[in-house]
Design an enzyme around this catalytic site. Structure first.
Site, mmCIF file in Angstrom:
data_model
loop_
_atom_site.group_PDB
_atom_site.id
_atom_site.type_symbol
_atom_site.label_atom_id
_atom_site.label_comp_id
_atom_site.label_asym_id
_atom_site.label_seq_id
_atom_site.Cartn_x
_atom_site.Cartn_y
_atom_site.Cartn_z
ATOM 1 N N LYS A 1 20.099 41.822 57.319
ATOM 2 C CA LYS A 1 21.186 42.587 55.995
ATOM 3 C C LYS A 1 22.541 41.716 57.061
ATOM 4 O O LYS A 1 23.031 41.260 55.894
ATOM 5 C CB LYS A 1 20.326 43.411 55.841
ATOM 6 N N GLN B 1 18.490 52.558 53.294
ATOM 7 C CA GLN B 1 17.477 51.810 54.378
ATOM 8 C C GLN B 1 16.474 52.182 53.549
ATOM 9 O O GLN B 1 16.949 53.749 54.518
ATOM 10 C CB GLN B 1 17.894 50.975 55.238
ATOM 11 N N ASP C 1 20.175 46.636 44.875
ATOM 12 C CA ASP C 1 18.257 46.838 44.685
ATOM 13 C C ASP C 1 18.113 46.648 44.281
ATOM 14 O O ASP C 1 16.383 46.140 43.083
ATOM 15 C CB ASP C 1 17.518 47.294 45.248
#
Ligand SMILES: NC(=O)C1=CN([C@@H]2O[C@H](COP(=O)(O)OP(=O)(O)OC[C@H]3O[C@@H](n4cnc5c(N)ncnc54)[C@H](OP(=O)(O)O)[C@@H]3O)[C@@H](O)[C@H]2O)C=CC1
Ligand SMILES: NC(=O)C1=CN([C@@H]2O[C@H](COP(=O)(O)OP(=O)(O)OC[C@H]3O[C@@H](n4cnc5c(N)ncnc54)[C@H](OP(=O)(O)O)[C@@H]3O)[C@@H](O)[C@H]2O)C=CC1
Lengths: 312, 312
Positions: A61, A105, A128
């Site tokens: 990422k 995460q 997200d």
């Protein structure tokens, strides 16, 4: 084998499509900087502990972010961190004007209450798009909600692939296999926004082969290697295979290979288009995380979200 | 007619069930008062202008509230009220500790931005359960969300009827006809929470008769009189007919009668159970509004929501 491969099946290239999107975002980031006083979108990636798989995802990422000009803020915390201290770290990032998107995460260590940490992320920085308010706005859609600020990344990636391959969703029978909050349900919401007729299957569904056989578009996201068999499929179906599963394979050095939730070789004989595993949905997920970060940065400037292609 | 009515179809009695629920709520309200220092749940009903139908609904809601011991606060405002003044009225109710639930009767006059008014209602006082955060939590369900504080009334009424008539939803094919934010979509969310396999149909769906023919449970909510025909139905289907439509009828004094979205007489020959119109879902909607009000009052005391019967 005596059967001829008479079926023509398009292989949907997620890797190439993701690269295109990253390039588009790079240009957007440059133009934002020019029009807005050198602003740089910032993505904070919070990693707790040292799981190897999580560390790999975080590295991927971060790399994608840096390549297109997103400022990536690493927050690496010891596995022993307390709930309270982790929340305080999130709070710091909520306050930091250089941070536009925050990603924690998962999974978090056992002693941490995951949902409470996710809920601590400011709604306007939820990279997200998993917060209740954002998910609510996604379902409300046309009408009574605000537009969502971010779209969950893997579902957005599935829809973007369909749209870029000019696969029309309107009026199609769409079957979503799996109903997780991360993949299945947001995919169902997006397919319906695109005017698909959506059926969601899960572990309590009966007659799954029969239901899959009705699909014009099938999204598979259950995490069972090669679960969907070719003989179940309607000829011409379009398949987006989200599953990422290990399958023992003695010919590989590491002893296994990655397969999706669909039996790929069998599906090739029936489908009109399919995403491979790997190289299908996987790369799209990270590209969409980048897009969410750019969109949250745009939101901080009072600009609207860059939508998916058909304005969803 | 020579056909014999060999099919045995249960008529689901919404009127009686709603009366049972109101009685249960009355007892709950009494026991809350005893355990919590005489507390009285308060429902504010905001009516703007003087539409005859809206005034009737408001009167029915008020009557139901008073009968079971809910304090009903009437806020009747002139049709000329400005957006800003209406928002200020909502804000006053948000601040008032005697008000646990706020309901704004729709539709609002043309010059008012409806969604902005609905969004002004405090999340903890949203008696209809329509706010993005509440809807998001309903979809997130098990796992990453908070429990919703209120469940949209008509959808909750549909599920409660099924549950009280001991119609199991798990593993059943459920077809929802209509996808509005008020009925279709929240019904779909609830059916899925009950482990149904849910398909949502709408104006862009193709082959509606065929899809309806798969339903073990059919929820009809499109607002088209007698749209669903008997010959489309799978024998034994359970039908919840949400539609309320006028149908010209010269034998009636007022020149019309109310019918649902399903052709009732035809459906009687095929279904194993059906809700009539009127007397089916209609009375349940108001009962569920009362339940939401009691639940929001409980929330203000730090108590959990009284769930639907199978813990949804
Ligand atoms: N490409 C990418 O970037 C990503 C890939 N993935 C992959 O996608 C897959 C799904 O992930 P995720 O959604 O997080 O998984 P979850 O484990 O959270 O959810 C799995 C879902 O599948 C359902 N399910 C499980 N077994 C069956 C079965 N035999 N028949 C029908 N339904 C079943 C479950 O039903 P129930 O709810 O009833 O238990 C559940 O809804 C995994 O392989 C994962 O690795 C995930 C995220 C990103
Ligand atoms: N019993 C009660 O207490 C209540 C009853 N009702 C009744 O329920 C019915 C539905 O109400 P509501 O949800 O508010 O209505 P809306 O008008 O908001 O929504 C109607 C839905 O039906 C879909 N639709 C319309 N025509 C068709 C068609 N021919 N085929 C397939 N789908 C179609 C529309 O699709 P699209 O989205 O594609 O346009 C839309 O999703 C009405 O009769 C209403 O009076 C409503 C609330 C409470």
């Amino acid at each position: 084998m005596t059967t001829e491969a008479t079926n023509k099946c398009t292989i949907i290239d997620g890797k190439k499509t993701a690269a295109t999107i990253r390039q588009e975002l790079k240009e957007e980031i440059e133009s934002l900087a020019q029009s807005h006083n050198g602003i740089v979108p910032g993505l904070a990636v919070v990693l707790v502990g040292n799981r190897v798989d999580s560390a790999t995802y975080v590295r991927m990422k971060k790399k994608a972010a840096v390549e297109i000009g997103i400022h990536s803020i690493d927050v690496t915390l010891p596995i022993t961190i307390s709930q309270q201290d982790l929340k305080a770290e999130i709070e710091k990032l909520n306050q930091d004007p250089k941070v536009h998107g925050i990603l924690v995460q998962l999974p978090l260590p056992e002693h941490i209450k995951e949902s409470e940490i996710l809920m601590a992320i400011d709604y306007t920085k939820d990279a997200d798009g998993f917060s209740a308010r954002n998910i609510g706005n996604m379902w409300l859609g046309r009408g009574t909600g605000d537009p969502p600020l971010a779209i969950p990344c893997t579902p957005a990636g599935c829809i973007d692939l369909l749209q870029r391959y000019e696969i029309d969703i309107t009026g199609k029978e769409c079957v979503v296999l799996g109903r997780s909050n991360i993949v299945g349900m947001p995919v169902a919401a997006l397919l319906q926004s695109c005017n698909g007729t959506v059926t969601v299957c899960h572990s309590r569904t009966k007659n799954i082969p029969e239901i899959i056989g009705r699909a014009d578009i099938l999204i598979a996201a259950i995490g069972k290697p090669e679960y969907v068999r070719g003989e179940w499929l309607k000829p011409g179906v379009v398949i987006v295979d989200v599953g990422i599963n290990d399958k023992p394979d003695a010919t590989k050095k590491r002893g296994y290979r990655l397969v999706g939730d669909v039996h790929y070789d069998e599906a090739l004989q029936k489908a009109s288009a399919i995403t491979p595993v790997p190289g299908g949905v996987g790369p799209m997920t990270i590209a969409m995380l980048m897009k969410n970060t750019v969109n949250l940065c745009r939101h901080s400037l009072g600009l609207p979200r860059l939508t998916l292609r058909n304005k969803i």
